[in-house]
Design a protein around this motif. Structure first.
Motif: not given
Length: 553
Positions: A168-177, A198-201
């Motif tokens: 959805a256009a109002d969604a929150t998407v997260f990628d921890p790596a 979030q990314e360690a490098d």
């Protein structure tokens, strides 16, 4: 994503494909140059099928041969970046992207002048976004050809986007790596969703942020830190979490995080870092939200992760496991799995089955919508056995198994073999002794020296009409000879010097040989009967248990 290695001694290395791009020719042309020109640079690394060459030597050779003089500006920019940054290309891409975005620490005078000039010219003739996207594609292709899993492969991105479904256009998407942002930026519509990563490098994090800024996407925020050890999004609960985590990393922080509240399904072992990332992703999922996780196929069955897999199933969190086609990953041809999790919005809304999808027979660029025979909805109770094996192929094959037909065929074949088994036993009568080997006999070694026997694999054979092969082998398999040829460890190795057979004329040999041949056929049929008996019993037991078979009235 893993940090890049330091530049190799002697300067950066390039693949044959990269040379083709530098020169504006095909890969086949580069292969032809290697064959035709003795002075073409020698390989400085890689393997026989994917050699690597020193960039400086290749550039000098191209200049000398006047090849590659008409290459595109994009190729010249890539070449200039490789020359300036070597194997630190992510840092170069991040600097360039920030330069084109007009901000950040990469001011124009920090870039080599040729890089800055080429980048500015390309951006003016097109757009800064096009320049960065093209260079990101080149970088992704270069690490794919080098066999690295540093960047999520385009085929994996395509599969995750497909199985994540509509965002959805109002969604929150997260990628921890999130690496360079390939997976995170591909989810959902270009504008609307809030995207957090979030990314360690640090170089990859900078490049991902700059890519997002250049596309005009709002609501993209990339943090730089190790997600497991230093979670910068501790309070975030996303509608969709996607992740392609580091693989086989034993140093994921287990000793420091033993009591971490994220391990609600169990503390992962040191060897199960992927399950730590899985639980980290799930901890950031809002009620009703989903996780789509890229997982090595071995995580589905490894013994160390059985307890956590069982909890995923028992609580109705795991909703789908998809086995992707071989070749989907960049660095290997092994199948990769996607695990789809859903946080139940209410206590009574947990999954009651897991959908198993087996796409391993498909082409890596083929369709992702499975055919009916590639799907099985497996009840949770059927997964909660001693192994909790979540490999899709196993369950898909089992669900489409025709127990009735298979059981009927096995039963019919078993009845046929049993009916004829006793008939194979030779008719034997009482002998008048002594044993055949207690009379005149001869060693196999003497027969071989006389040219009557050849040592075959695994048993000797007769090469003369004076000796019957079945007679020879029958006596060699007898107790007297096998005892002599069996070692203390139980292994069998023919003792040619000590093994002996009785001396008989050819007619008598053939009489004994016929009996031994019948015994051999009997033993082979008996082994088949034992195999079919076990198979029939297993089919019957499983079929009665799962409802595929029922006793006759």
């Amino acid at each position: 994503m893993a940090d890049e290695a330091a530049p190799p001694a002697g300067g950066p290395l390039v693949t044959g494909s990269e040379i083709a791009r530098l020169a504006g020719v095909t890969r086949a042309a580069v292969s032809n140059w290697r064959r035709r020109y003795d002075d073409f640079p020698a390989a400085a690394g890689g393997g026989a099928n994917s050699p690597l060459f020193r960039l400086a030597e290749v550039q000098a050779w191209l200049d000398k041969q006047r090849k590659g003089q008409d290459v595109s500006q994009e190729v010249r920019l890539w070449q200039a970046l490789r020359g300036a940054y070597g194997d630190e290309m992510i840092g170069g891409l991040a600097d360039l992207a920030q330069f084109l975005a007009g901000g950040g620490p990469a001011a124009p005078d920090t870039l080599p002048s040729d890089v800055a000039g080429l980048a500015r010219g390309l951006a003016e003739s097109g757009s800064a976004q096009d320049v960065v996207d093209a260079l990101a594609d080149r970088f992704t292709d270069s690490v794919r050809r080098a066999g690295s899993d540093q960047v999520t492969a385009p085929r994996i991105v395509r599969a995750v986007r497909h199985f994540a479904g509509e965002v959805a256009a109002d969604a929150t998407v997260f990628d921890p790596a999130c690496g360079i942002g390939s997976l995170l930026l591909a989810m959902g519509p270009d504008h609307g969703p809030r995207r957090c990563g979030q990314e360690a490098d640090g170089r990859s994090a900078r490049f991902a942020q700059s890519r997002a800024d250049l596309t005009g996407r709002g609501g993209v925020d990339i943090a730089h830190a190790d997600s497991l050890r230093d979670d910068r999004w501790a309070d975030l609960r996303a509608d969709l979490v996607v992740c392609d985590p580091p693989v086989a990393d034993p140093d994921w922080g287990r000793d420091e995080l033993l009591l971490d509240p994220r391990w609600e399904l169990g503390t992962p072992s040191r060897a199960e870092g992927e399950l730590a990332w899985l639980q980290h992703a799930y901890a950031h999922t809002a009620p009703g939200g989903a996780v789509v996780m890229v997982m090595p196929a071995s995580v589905a069955y490894r013994k160390a992760g059985r307890r956590i897999r069982a909890e995923l199933v028992r609580r109705g969190i795991l909703t789908q496991v998809i086995a992707l086609p071989p070749g989907s990953a960049a660095s290997h041809a092994l199948p990769v799995h996607l695990w789809r999790l859903r946080r139940p919005p209410a206590a009574g809304d947990a999954a009651t089955s897991v959908r198993m999808v087996d796409l391993t027979a498909n082409e890596p660029d083929g369709r992702l919508d499975p055919e009916p025979h590639q799907v099985a909805d497996v009840p949770l109770i059927d997964l909660l056995d001693d192994t909790v094996d979540l490999t899709p192929g196993r369950h898909v094959e089992e669900s489409h198994r025709d127990y009735a037909t298979e059981y009927l065929e096995v039963r019919r074949e078993l009845a046929h073999h049993v009916r004829h088994l006793a008939e194979l036993l030779p008719a034997l009568s009482a002998g008048d002794g002594p044993g055949a080997l207690e009379g005149a006999s001869i060693s196999v070694a003497d027969l071989a020296r006389a040219g009557l026997v050849a040592y075959g694999d695994p048993e000797p054979v007769s090469v003369s009409d004076q000796l019957d092969t079945d007679f020879l082998r029958g006596f060699l398999r007898g107790t007297a000879n096998t005892r002599r040829s069996t070692t203390a460890s139980g292994s069998f190795r023919l003792d040619a010097r000590g093994a002996r057979v009785p001396q008989m004329d050819i007619a008598e040999q053939r009489r004994y040989g016929a009996a031994f041949r019948a015994l051999q056929e009997f033993e082979e049929r008996a082994r088949r009967v034992a195999e079919l008996s076990g198979r029939a019993a297993s089919l019957a037991r499983d079929g009665l248990g799962n409802g595929a078979l029922s006793p006759e009235a």
